[in-house]
Write an enzyme that holds these catalytic residues in place. Structure first.
Site, PDB file in Angstrom:
ATOM      1  N   ASP A 106      24.433   5.226  92.648  1.00  0.00           N
ATOM      2  CA  ASP A 106      25.624   5.262  92.619  1.00  0.00           C
ATOM      3  C   ASP A 106      26.115   6.590  91.854  1.00  0.00           C
ATOM      4  O   ASP A 106      26.685   6.487  91.046  1.00  0.00           O
ATOM      5  CB  ASP A 106      26.455   4.564  91.618  1.00  0.00           C
ATOM      6  CG  ASP A 106      27.761   3.863  91.900  1.00  0.00           C
ATOM      7  OD1 ASP A 106      28.382   5.168  92.775  1.00  0.00           O
ATOM      8  OD2 ASP A 106      28.949   3.699  91.450  1.00  0.00           O
ATOM      9  N   GLU A 148      41.998   6.415  92.132  1.00  0.00           N
ATOM     10  CA  GLU A 148      40.346   5.657  90.925  1.00  0.00           C
ATOM     11  C   GLU A 148      39.799   7.422  91.068  1.00  0.00           C
ATOM     12  O   GLU A 148      39.153   8.008  91.470  1.00  0.00           O
ATOM     13  CB  GLU A 148      40.214   4.895  92.251  1.00  0.00           C
ATOM     14  CG  GLU A 148      39.174   3.835  91.299  1.00  0.00           C
ATOM     15  CD  GLU A 148      39.069   2.987  92.189  1.00  0.00           C
ATOM     16  OE1 GLU A 148      39.487   2.334  93.133  1.00  0.00           O
ATOM     17  OE2 GLU A 148      37.414   2.474  92.151  1.00  0.00           O
ATOM     18  N   ASN A 178      38.908   1.648  98.354  1.00  0.00           N
ATOM     19  CA  ASN A 178      39.200   0.289  97.845  1.00  0.00           C
ATOM     20  C   ASN A 178      40.764  -0.120  97.815  1.00  0.00           C
ATOM     21  O   ASN A 178      41.970   1.093  97.685  1.00  0.00           O
ATOM     22  CB  ASN A 178      39.065  -0.060  96.764  1.00  0.00           C
ATOM     23  CG  ASN A 178      37.790   0.963  96.464  1.00  0.00           C
ATOM     24  OD1 ASN A 178      36.501  -0.670  96.427  1.00  0.00           O
ATOM     25  ND2 ASN A 178      37.482   0.626  94.335  1.00  0.00           N
ATOM     26  N   GLU A 219      31.699  -4.016  96.631  1.00  0.00           N
ATOM     27  CA  GLU A 219      32.548  -3.954  95.417  1.00  0.00           C
ATOM     28  C   GLU A 219      33.829  -5.115  95.422  1.00  0.00           C
ATOM     29  O   GLU A 219      34.913  -4.815  95.312  1.00  0.00           O
ATOM     30  CB  GLU A 219      32.814  -2.811  94.930  1.00  0.00           C
ATOM     31  CG  GLU A 219      31.686  -2.456  94.739  1.00  0.00           C
ATOM     32  CD  GLU A 219      31.584  -0.734  93.186  1.00  0.00           C
ATOM     33  OE1 GLU A 219      32.440  -0.617  94.459  1.00  0.00           O
ATOM     34  OE2 GLU A 219      30.598  -0.421  93.115  1.00  0.00           O
ATOM     35  N   TRP A 268      24.977  -5.939  87.954  1.00  0.00           N
ATOM     36  CA  TRP A 268      25.633  -4.503  89.133  1.00  0.00           C
ATOM     37  C   TRP A 268      24.836  -3.912  89.286  1.00  0.00           C
ATOM     38  O   TRP A 268      24.091  -2.999  90.112  1.00  0.00           O
ATOM     39  CB  TRP A 268      26.230  -3.861  88.454  1.00  0.00           C
ATOM     40  CG  TRP A 268      27.826  -4.118  88.142  1.00  0.00           C
ATOM     41  CD1 TRP A 268      28.107  -5.009  86.819  1.00  0.00           C
ATOM     42  CD2 TRP A 268      28.747  -4.411  89.028  1.00  0.00           C
ATOM     43  NE1 TRP A 268      28.905  -5.778  87.210  1.00  0.00           N
ATOM     44  CE2 TRP A 268      30.068  -4.912  88.516  1.00  0.00           C
ATOM     45  CE3 TRP A 268      29.069  -3.566  89.882  1.00  0.00           C
ATOM     46  CZ2 TRP A 268      30.973  -5.047  89.302  1.00  0.00           C
ATOM     47  CZ3 TRP A 268      30.093  -3.538  90.726  1.00  0.00           C
ATOM     48  CH2 TRP A 268      31.522  -4.294  90.054  1.00  0.00           C
ATOM     49  N   GLU A 296      33.300  11.233  87.979  1.00  0.00           N
ATOM     50  CA  GLU A 296      32.974   9.634  87.356  1.00  0.00           C
ATOM     51  C   GLU A 296      31.556   9.132  86.174  1.00  0.00           C
ATOM     52  O   GLU A 296      31.962   9.256  85.085  1.00  0.00           O
ATOM     53  CB  GLU A 296      32.659   9.027  88.431  1.00  0.00           C
ATOM     54  CG  GLU A 296      32.624   7.550  88.203  1.00  0.00           C
ATOM     55  CD  GLU A 296      32.406   6.386  89.119  1.00  0.00           C
ATOM     56  OE1 GLU A 296      32.565   7.377  90.271  1.00  0.00           O
ATOM     57  OE2 GLU A 296      32.239   5.074  88.402  1.00  0.00           O
TER      58      GLU A 296
END
Ligand code: GCV
Length: 832
Positions: free
Chosen positions: A405, A202, A245, A326, A581, A433
């Site tokens: 984030d 991820e 996750n 999440e 979000w 990211e």
């Protein structure tokens, strides 16, 4: 911006530029775009060796300045590793290997713990105290021998010292007067990998997992050992190998056996294994009816499971938890707190010396956009501050550097100052990211330094974040830094220059007082060249790159104006708004920004200690870089620079795109001075980055021009002199389509090569009738993740240049498939 496009296999939308020069009286320019050849792309296969990073072959000439014998006093495997590293390092630097001396030698590099050194050479003056992970390196002529001594506070310290000696030799050199004494700033220095059991990673942009494939641990773990070597060489001491996750499968007995093999592969390098656990595992894996952390059966299950792990991995470091976040299950399902959940794990780990890293990344992703008091930024503090003092001693709360984030620009999280009786770690992202996903050169040390050095003024005294996480400010026993790394099999991070970020993370976790400049220089010397002109150029590129990226992707604290519900890549301004979000910037025709003041907004500013809160409470005192993170202001509001916000938006995006282009120009000066393969690979990346920065610039500028109706005082926004839009061309085979988001192409239109049409090629033609001249043509188009599209540029019927759009993009960008609906874009721009 508009473009003409061809279709390839679905995948990443990307643009790149091709340039050419031509001279003609009357120019007829035609671009022929062949129908795509839909074929599987052969992935670029990198050999995964340490040569790809900072432990590569060296550059020095002449005689090694240190003894050519290495003597190890102890028998610990870490000390043996240390000796091999010195042999290896000297060999890399000077091409000849020292020998390992079996007994006393007249001159030697001597390795051992302080106790071992003292026992062997009682006359040697050693430091009175050395931290267990620390080391001392110095030359001594005690007992008429020439000894270069590497003494560790423990065997692990010896290993860190060995790498430090090699680094010193490679970057600075050696003199008999050299003395180095160091100890790590913080005990927890981990990388987190977000690897899934199926081999995907991820937010990983460097290929498939080095740890897992097909639901289990890979047979070949040689990459893991090599990675551990890279990690230990910069002082990293832990590696969490699986995604936060969906972590439940990692507690299955077979998987634990596999994890033990990973731990074995990392152990010779002193890197301890950690894993992420799913808080619902007692139910999902253990078959219990509940995962309520306070249920006695659940407690017993965790204790037994942790024992099972330690039976196979005696040096297991601990677990990381993402819960109630999440979609991940958590203690809230039973009305329990994060402290309840963390403590049950902590009590299972405590007898073995393990720790729990409980992530403060807990928030509601179904916030009400219409509620002006709703604010995701508040979540971590609101949830964790009241729990201060309730966590077991071996729990560390892991806090992302900012309250949102991993954004390109956001303030430091106020939670760092909100826990005085709890150990804390700062989580930051090595994988880029929101910061260009390793397709853009963005050196992150300046960003991390800004956060580490930020003085939160807790209790109205000096409390820089670095001292809080080091445990100094509030006298905590634990603490540290966690770098979300997400390496893969394609050159670790998929881009050689991105490795500067992994290097910088380790160096800062070791010594948070190092400067971004110092780390950049070290990395460049170790990884590219020690030539002063190369070091100067690469360092300049690295050091400016984060702010340049901010300049074209997210202004004045609006974070990263990207596709936040999908790929987190490329511009998509509305993606942040009108959803649950909470990454909102609340723009409208009158103004922009989140009001987070206490007086009129969400009161997030009030979560900081009073001295800092006061600064952020007022727009007049908030630094421009964070202005719109804290305040909603009219577009015509005057910044400290004297410009209006809207004019700043125009200016900073043109500046940012120019800075991105300058990176390529700077790199071009290194031709012939550095490794040709590296030169070419990075040249292509920077060419791409310059093009993509233009996409970003034009998207943001035209979006806000349309929204505000306020023109650019310099006349640039919305005007593209010399640009030929694809949709205005004579098109054969291409069809014009509207795209989403509209701002990603000028006029919201692109053209796509219709594969169902009978013709083989799609063609876009423009006629230029004007003065003769010399022109640069930059062709901009969107590439896709898979497949190959072939382009040809011709003038007056003559082919000038042709190329294939065959860029390789990360395999694990799921939402890129949505972007594929954009098809490939081709844009021709001609300017005199
Ligand atoms: C592992 C961001 C990322 C997610 C990630 C999450 C987290 O939201 O986009 O991919 O999930 O952070 O840190 O848990």
């Amino acid at each position: 911006m508009a473009g003409s496009k061809t279709e390839s296999k679905p995948g990443t939308n990307v643009d790149a530029r091709r340039k050419m020069v031509f001279l003609a009286a009357t120019v007829f320019a035609a671009i022929f775009v062949a129908a795509p050849i839909v074929c599987a792309q052969t992935p670029v296969v990198h050999t995964q060796t340490e040569d790809q990073a900072w432990l590569r072959d060296g550059y020095s000439h002449g005689m090694p300045p240190v003894p050519m014998q290495v003597r190890v006093l102890g028998h610990d495997p870490l000390e043996n590793t240390a000796a091999k590293e010195i042999v290896n390092g000297v060999q890399r630097l000077w091409g000849s290997s020292p020998v390992i001396a079996k007994s006393d030698a007249t001159e030697a590099i001597l390795l051992g713990t302080v106790q071992q050194v003292h026992a062997a050479y009682p006359a040697l003056k050693l430091p009175a105290t050395l931290a267990p992970e620390g080391f001392w390196i110095a030359e001594s002529d005690a007992s008429e021998k020439r000894l270069v001594v590497v003494a560790g506070g423990s065997e692990r310290g010896v290993l860190y010292g060995a790498f430090a000696l090699v680094r010193q030799l490679a970057t600075i050199g050696w003199s008999p007067k050299t003395t180095i004494i160091e100890a790590p700033a913080m005990p927890i220095r981990w990388v987190d990998e977000w690897d899934n059991a199926n081999g995907t990673v991820e937010r990983g942009y460097g290929g498939r997992s080095i740890f897992f494939e097909g639901g289990k641990v890979r047979d070949d773990l040689s990459d893991v050992a090599t990675y551990a070597r890279l990690l230990v060489s910069v002082g990293i001491n832990g590696c969490n190998v699986n995604n936060v996750n969906g972590a439940a499968p990692f507690l299955n007995p077979d998987m634990i056996k596999g994890l033990a093999r990973i731990a074995d592969a990392m152990r010779p390098w002193g890197v301890r294994l950690a894993i992420s656990v799913d808080i619902a595992s007692p139910q999902k894996v253990g078959g219990l009816k509940t995962f309520d952390p306070l249920d006695p059966d659940v407690k017993a299950w965790w204790a037994a499971k942790i024992d099972e792990i330690y039976q196979q991995i005696p040096d297991f470091a601990g677990v990381t938890v993402k819960a109630d976040s999440e979609g991940q299950p958590g203690p809230a399902s039973y009305g329990r707190s994060p402290a309840d959940a963390a403590n049950v794990l902590a009590s299972a780990l405590a007898p073995h010396g393990g720790v729990v890293l409980y992530r403060a990344f807990v928030y509601n992703n179904h916030l009400d956009y219409n509620d002006m008091k709703a604010d995701r930024a508040r979540a971590a503090y609101d949830i964790f501050h009241p729990l201060d003092g309730q966590f077991a001693p071996n729990v560390i709360v892991q806090i992302k550097y900012g309250p949102i984030d991993f954004q390109a620009e956001e303030p430091v999280s106020p939670l760092f100052a909100g826990l005085h009786q709890t150990s804390e770690a700062m989580e930051l992202q090595i994988t880029q990211e929101y910061l260009g996903q390793q397709r853009h050169l963005v050196y992150l040390a300046p960003l991390w330094k800004e956060k580490l050095d930020f003085d939160l003024r807790a209790e109205n005294r000096s409390t820089p974040v670095k001292e809080i996480i080091e445990g100094k400010s509030f006298d905590r026993p634990l603490g540290g830094m966690i770098g979300v790394s997400c390496v893969g099999r394609d050159g670790w991070l998929g881009a050689p220059m991105a490795m500067a970020n992994l290097y910088a993370f380790g160096r800062l976790a070791w010594n948070s007082n190092l400067s971004a400049e110092q780390i950049a220089a070290e990395w460049t010397k170790l990884s590219i060249s020690t030539k002063p002109e190369v070091v100067a150029t690469v360092d300049k590129m690295l050091l400016g790159s984060w702010q340049s990226y901010v300049h074209y992707t997210g202004f004045l604290g609006t974070q990263t104006l990207t596709d936040i519900t999908g790929s987190h890549y490329g511009p998509n301004i509305e993606a942040s708004e009108r959803n649950g979000w909470g990454q909102w910037h609340r723009d409208d025709p009158q103004g922009i920004g989140m009001d987070r003041s206490v007086a009129t907004g969400t009161a997030f500013a009030g979560q900081y200690p009073p001295e800092v809160a006061k600064i952020y409470e007022s727009a007049a005192t908030t630094p421009d870089s964070l202005l719109l993170f804290f305040h909603h202001l009219p577009w015509t509001y005057k910044l400290q620079s004297g410009k209006t916000i809207i004019q700043h938006v125009y200016d900073i995006h043109y500046q940012g795109a120019a800075e991105a282009a300058q990176l390529g120009a700077d790199w071009a000066t290194l031709k012939g001075k550095i490794d040709p393969q590296l030169y070419e690979e990075e040249r292509a990346r920077l060419e791409y980055q310059a093009g993509h920065a233009i996409v970003w610039r034009d998207a943001i500028v035209q979006y806000f021009l349309k929204e505000t109706g306020i023109p650019d005082a310099l006349g640039r926004a919305g005007h593209y002199p010399g640009r030929l839009e694809a949709e205005d061309a004579r098109l054969t085979g291409y069809k014009v389509i509207d795209i989403t988001p509209w701002e990603d192409a000028s006029g919201g239109k692109i053209v796509t090569c219709d594969q169902s049409a009978p013709q083989k090629n799609c063609t876009a033609e423009w006629t230029y009738v004007s003065k003769p001249g010399r022109f640069n043509i930059a062709v901009q188009y969107f590439d896709l993740r898979g497949g190959v599209a072939h382009f040809t540029l011709g003038i007056n019927g003559t082919e000038i240049v042709s190329w294939a759009a065959d860029a390789t993009f990360p395999l694990t960008m799921p939402v890129i498939l949505q972007r594929a609906s954009l098809r490939v874009a081709l844009m021709v721009e001609a300017s005199s």
